[in-house]
Design an enzyme around this catalytic site. Sequence first.
Site, PDB file in Angstrom:
ATOM      1  CG  PHE A  43      -0.296   0.020   2.542  1.00  0.00           C
ATOM      2  CD1 PHE A  43       0.057   1.213   3.169  1.00  0.00           C
ATOM      3  CD2 PHE A  43      -0.014  -1.175   3.200  1.00  0.00           C
ATOM      4  CE1 PHE A  43       0.664   1.217   4.409  1.00  0.00           C
ATOM      5  CE2 PHE A  43       0.598  -1.184   4.453  1.00  0.00           C
ATOM      6  CZ  PHE A  43       0.934   0.017   5.061  1.00  0.00           C
ATOM      7  CB  CYS A  44       1.477   4.091  -1.824  1.00  0.00           C
ATOM      8  SG  CYS A  44       0.241   4.180  -3.135  1.00  0.00           S
ATOM      9  CD1 TRP A  45      -2.166  10.181  -0.351  1.00  0.00           C
ATOM     10  CD2 TRP A  45      -2.209   9.459   1.753  1.00  0.00           C
ATOM     11  NE1 TRP A  45      -3.078  10.949   0.328  1.00  0.00           N
ATOM     12  CE2 TRP A  45      -3.130  10.528   1.629  1.00  0.00           C
ATOM     13  CE3 TRP A  45      -2.087   8.836   2.996  1.00  0.00           C
ATOM     14  CZ2 TRP A  45      -3.897  10.990   2.700  1.00  0.00           C
ATOM     15  CZ3 TRP A  45      -2.853   9.291   4.068  1.00  0.00           C
ATOM     16  CH2 TRP A  45      -3.743  10.360   3.913  1.00  0.00           C
TER      17      TRP A  45
END
Length: 352
Positions: A93-95
């Site tokens: 996951f990222c932002w």
Amino acid sequence: MFQDITLQEFFEKQRKGELTAIDVRSPKEFHEGTIPGSINIPVFTDDERAEVGTLYKQVGKQAAKKRGLEIMSAKLPDFVNKFEQIDTPKVVFCWRGGMRSRAAATFTDFMGIDVNRLQGGIRSYRRWVVNELEKAAFPPDIVVLNGNTGTGKTKILHRLWEKGYPVIDLEGMAGHRGSIFGHIGVEPANQKKFDSRLVHAIHQYWDEPFVLVEGESKRIGKVSIPSFLYEKKEQSVQLFIDLPIEQRIQNILDDYQPWNHPDAFMEAYSHIQKRIHTPVAKQIEDDLRKGHYNDAFRQLLDYYYDPRYQHTTEKYTADQIKQINAANLDEATTRIEHAISAMYPKKAASFK
């Protein structure tokens, strides 16, 4: 082809221990707050992220994507190797589930590594945390360990937790010990980290008859306790621990070890010095400078902390207060266990 999973699917797999959560944001972003239990394998370093972000703003999206691809290509073998070392299914996951997590999932999936991507990224997780706190609900009773500075409340909480008692360590979550010296030697949390840790603790103990916490102000260092939890704590049973002053001083010295941070203690003391009668304040300052910490903390207890704490106790009713008199931490812990056993005999039986 990698698959996106929802936050609830993520939680279910996480509860079963069936995945490793991988935050692919920069180290700085990861440090500022992530999903508990995650590890950091960043697509970009902090400087690289800043460079790509600047290109995006000043030149455009396509230029930023090209530069990002150049950076990623150079480090791809090492990046993939780190994923290969993890032998469980992986979720990246990222932002907000955008370019970085898509790139990470695409490249690792191409190399035959089992990877999913969290739908909505950590932003969806943060929204969930905020929504959970807005529900303003926590069914268990709260039993509060209270007492003058140095009574070892945190140590006692940890001892009880090790025995299996349900404990929420608010100071530990905040990364602060709650006093003017409370930030020294520890890493303070921001509000996002604190909220996240608290929500997970609330879910962990949701079905318990009671939870033990330490008596705290609404604000602990840089963070604030949610109003619903703070108000419930203030209306709950307060176990007031009373230890001899020599034991309290020793507890403070063991916890803070001021000789390891002499300058930080002097700087922190300067913030409260004016609140203490001048001759005493000067003597405390001299003792701190000379390393006479036993004498310094004795006077801090006598002339600053104990008078302030006495004022705090006056807000509770007689029905709320249960006195715990003890000679040391061992005896205090035993007496608290007896008090809990009297209040919750069925649950307490499981700790014996």
